[in-house]
Design an enzyme around this catalytic site. Structure first.
Site, PDB file in Angstrom:
ATOM      1  N   ASP A  45       7.189   1.097  -0.803  1.00 40.26           N
ATOM      2  CA  ASP A  45       7.474   1.355   0.799  1.00 40.26           C
ATOM      3  C   ASP A  45       6.722   2.952   1.233  1.00 40.26           C
ATOM      4  OD1 ASP A  45       9.102  -0.810   0.441  1.00 40.26           O
ATOM      5  OD2 ASP A  45      10.561   0.312   0.172  1.00 40.26           O
ATOM      6  N   GLU A  56       9.399  -7.938   7.606  1.00 39.70           N
ATOM      7  CA  GLU A  56      10.059  -6.661   7.460  1.00 39.70           C
ATOM      8  C   GLU A  56       8.943  -5.542   7.657  1.00 39.70           C
ATOM      9  OE1 GLU A  56      12.534  -6.556   4.204  1.00 39.70           O
ATOM     10  OE2 GLU A  56      10.909  -6.638   2.861  1.00 39.70           O
TER      11      GLU A  56
END
Length: 325
Positions: free
Chosen positions: A46, A214
């Site tokens: 991430d 997402e």
């Protein structure tokens, strides 16, 4: 034979159109470029990455305390400690026994580094996005400024994966979200970095594959706002199916649509990067401008299951759509 060929062509076109509408990946997807060469501390999950105003690069990633990495040249990376080396007790109510803080988003605005980050656990929408600041960006220098967005089991959305955009007109907006009812957008107060009002804009949603969308990032260019997201599943090592999708809008609040004109609130999204060769599940995009270059940073998995930083550049075609090279 000619009639059969025409029928096959028509069926292929229909399948392709259906795939575009529902965000599915075609089996004959384009071959994508491999990540550019990097060395040193190359782990990332991430990732967020920015160009420092003084030169060099700062990268943050999911980790207990938020992991930090630096680079002078966007090629060799050096581990730089943790933003919060002494723990984050204010987030414990959301992380349970897992101390990982998720998906930091770092910006440099008004002479200060700002970082939005999320706290949650897998499969739960009891989540919160926090804001922190630092004058240097160095490990241990970050001050937590408090909660920005919170979600509960009944919110209908999930407060994770934040991304700040300061528009060319000076407005501050925060996109976030995953699964549930998809990607959301809220307006921020530029002086505090916190919510400006109670309005929550819905800007993207999926209705297949467990509603898996997402990791939004919004990038402004030539009169458009481009919404990059990740489709499908993360965090399964070499079995991950993450891929990077994009749509665009003339307005920050949408509607966003893909190349085929399908609304992103109806499952639309044009694929620009997916698994290929020894690159598994590339996703969680970060996009930033570095001089004349538009940089795409992301994580992907190696065959061993390890997460690694990927860096490529974005080009722009004659219709102003991005592609990876």
């Amino acid at each position: 034979m000619k009639a059969r060929k025409l029928l096959l062509t028509a069926v292929t076109a229909l399948v392709a159109a259906s795939a575009s509408i529902y965000g599915l990946k075609m089996a004959d997807a384009a071959t994508y470029p491999n990540p550019g060469p990097i060395s040193g501390a190359t782990f990332a999950h991430d990732p967020t990455m920015i160009k420092r105003p003084t030169g060099g690069y700062l990268l943050g990633y999911t980790s207990p305390g938020i992991g930090l990495t630096t680079s002078s040249d966007r090629t060799n990376f050096v581990a730089a400690g943790k933003a919060f080396p002494n723990g984050t007790p204010w987030a414990d109510a959301y992380t349970a026994s897992d101390k990982n803080l998720w998906a930091p988003d770092i910006s440099y605005v008004g002479g200060k580094y700002l970082m939005y980050y999320s706290a949650s656990t897998f499969g739960s929408s009891k989540s919160a996005i926090f804001l922190a600041g630092s004058t240097t960006g160095a490990a241990g220098s970050w001050t937590n400024y408090g909660k920005v967005v919170e979600s509960t089991a009944t919110s209908g959305y999930n407060a994770i994966d934040p991304n700040l955009i300061v528009t060319s007109s000076g407005e501050w907006w925060l996109s976030f979200g995953s699964f549930w009812s998809g990607i959301k957008l809220v307006k921020l107060n530029a002086s505090s970095g916190k919510r400006a009002d109670s309005t929550v804009h819905a800007i993207a949603e999926r209705f297949v594959n467990s509603k898996s969308i997402e990791a939004p990032v919004i990038f402004e260019r030539n009169g458009y706002f481009y919404l990059f997201v990740a489709f499908d599943l993360c965090c399964k090592g070499a079995s991950s199916t993450y891929r990077v999708m994009v749509g665009r809008s003339k307005s920050i609040t949408g509607p966003y649509a893909d190349k085929a004109g399908t609304a992103m609130t109806a499952g639309g999204g044009s694929e620009i990067l997916a698994s290929h060769d020894a690159v598994y599940g590339p996703g969680h995009p970060a996009v930033f401008q570095d001089g004349s270059q538009t940089v795409l940073a992301y994580h992907y998995y190696q065959a061993s299951g390890d997460a690694k930083l990927g860096i490529n550049l974005l080009g722009w075609d004659s219709s102003n759509w991005p592609y990876v090279y």
